[in-house]
Scaffold this active site. Structure first.
Site, mmCIF file in Angstrom:
data_model
loop_
_atom_site.group_PDB
_atom_site.id
_atom_site.type_symbol
_atom_site.label_atom_id
_atom_site.label_comp_id
_atom_site.label_asym_id
_atom_site.label_seq_id
_atom_site.Cartn_x
_atom_site.Cartn_y
_atom_site.Cartn_z
ATOM 1 N N LYS A 1 3.188 5.906 -2.721
ATOM 2 C CA LYS A 1 4.329 6.764 -3.026
ATOM 3 C C LYS A 1 4.673 6.743 -4.518
ATOM 4 O O LYS A 1 5.159 7.739 -5.065
ATOM 5 C CB LYS A 1 5.536 6.345 -2.186
ATOM 6 C CG LYS A 1 5.387 6.653 -0.699
ATOM 7 C CD LYS A 1 5.167 8.138 -0.436
ATOM 8 C CE LYS A 1 5.246 8.469 1.052
ATOM 9 N NZ LYS A 1 5.063 9.919 1.311
ATOM 10 N N ALA B 1 0.836 -1.205 0.000
ATOM 11 C CA ALA B 1 0.000 0.000 0.000
ATOM 12 C C ALA B 1 0.869 1.253 0.000
ATOM 13 O O ALA B 1 0.638 2.189 -0.774
ATOM 14 C CB ALA B 1 -0.932 -0.007 1.207
ATOM 15 N N TYR B 2 1.864 1.275 0.863
ATOM 16 C CA TYR B 2 2.763 2.427 0.955
ATOM 17 C C TYR B 2 3.543 2.599 -0.343
ATOM 18 O O TYR B 2 3.678 3.715 -0.861
ATOM 19 C CB TYR B 2 3.714 2.237 2.135
ATOM 20 C CG TYR B 2 4.612 3.417 2.411
ATOM 21 C CD1 TYR B 2 4.118 4.578 3.010
ATOM 22 C CD2 TYR B 2 5.974 3.374 2.097
ATOM 23 C CE1 TYR B 2 4.940 5.661 3.276
ATOM 24 C CE2 TYR B 2 6.809 4.448 2.362
ATOM 25 C CZ TYR B 2 6.288 5.586 2.952
ATOM 26 O OH TYR B 2 7.105 6.660 3.214
ATOM 27 N N SER B 3 4.037 1.491 -0.890
ATOM 28 C CA SER B 3 4.785 1.554 -2.150
ATOM 29 C C SER B 3 3.908 2.090 -3.269
ATOM 30 O O SER B 3 4.329 2.939 -4.064
ATOM 31 C CB SER B 3 5.321 0.169 -2.518
ATOM 32 O OG SER B 3 6.222 -0.316 -1.544
#
Length: 249
Positions: free
Chosen positions: A160, A155-157
């Site tokens: 970003k 999710a973070y990848s």
């Protein structure tokens, strides 16, 4: 013996810098660096953070997942200062470390809401202010995860990666307006967030860096200041790695 540190100095007198998520960590370091170089530094965050330094920024409460909250912070900032010269979209949320198929959909959505949609919402409110002035700098704090894709942080990848693409798109859109838009993609940076991780996981991140250390919040701040300074004049829609040599593409 290490060489003495000599940092660049800028004259941001009369300028107003808004940094989201500046209660602590990278955002706070950026805000305080702006203040040390003469800018009026403003923290848009849900909480003010530490107020015991001479460079403590002005705080206007803002939840970047709520557009009405951003509008209120913008109105308060313009009422106080009349302008916004620099915007650093720093506020973020890492989320849990889990395989994609074990990730709670609500947590996935929250990571996207804060990191990607929050950056979008703040930008869409501030860009018209900069358009009217025919000048401005926007710096989006992304992550090396958005380029490499970090295992168990899908999710973070993904969020970003979206910030990186949005930086490139907005930079092109605003190229003729006097507004420059750039991004920073740090690898692991030494903040209190690392205390939530196991020492072994932190060591793994250090081992991936050819410089064999974590980045510092001040190093991120120095790059952000350069991107907002008059020294940076021919870069827009670009994303600058801050990886200790880890980036290999």
């Amino acid at each position: 013996m290490s060489a003495p540190v000599s940092l660049a100095h800028y004259d941001f007198s009369g300028r107003v810098a808004v940094v989201t998520g500046a209660a602590g960590g990278i955002g706070r370091a950026i805000c305080e660096a702006f203040a040390r170089n003469g800018a009026s530094a403003v923290n848009w965050d849900r909480v003010p953070g530490e107020e015991d330094t001479s460079c403590a920024p002005r705080h206007f409460q803002a939840d970047i997942t709520r557009p009405e909250s951003i509008e209120a912070a913008l109105a308060a900032t313009l009422d106080a200062y009349g302008r916004i010269d620099y915007l650093v979209n720093n506020a973020g949320f890492a989320g849990p470390t889990l395989p994609l198929d074990e990730y709670d959909p609500l947590e996935w959505q929250r990571v996207i809401d804060v990191n990607l949609l929050g950056t979008y919402h703040v930008s869409r409110f501030v860009v018209p202010v900069m358009r009217r002035a025919n000048a401005g700098r926007i710096v989006n704090v992304a992550s090396l995860a958005g380029k490499e894709g970090t295992p168990n942080a899908s999710a973070y990848s993904a969020a970003k990666a979206g910030v990186i693409a949005m930086t490139k798109s907005l930079g092109k859109e605003l190229a003729q307006t006097g507004i420059l838009v750039n991004g920073i993609a740090p690898a692991a940076v030494e903040t209190t967030l690392l205390a939530q991780m196991s020492p072994a996981h932190v060591q793994t991140m250090i081992d991936k860096s050819p410089l064999r250390r974590l980045g510092t919040t001040d190093e991120v701040a120095q790059l952000a200041l350069w991107l907002c300074s008059d020294s940076c004049s021919f870069s827009t829609g670009a994303v600058f790695d801050l990886s200790g040599g880890r980036a290999t593409y």
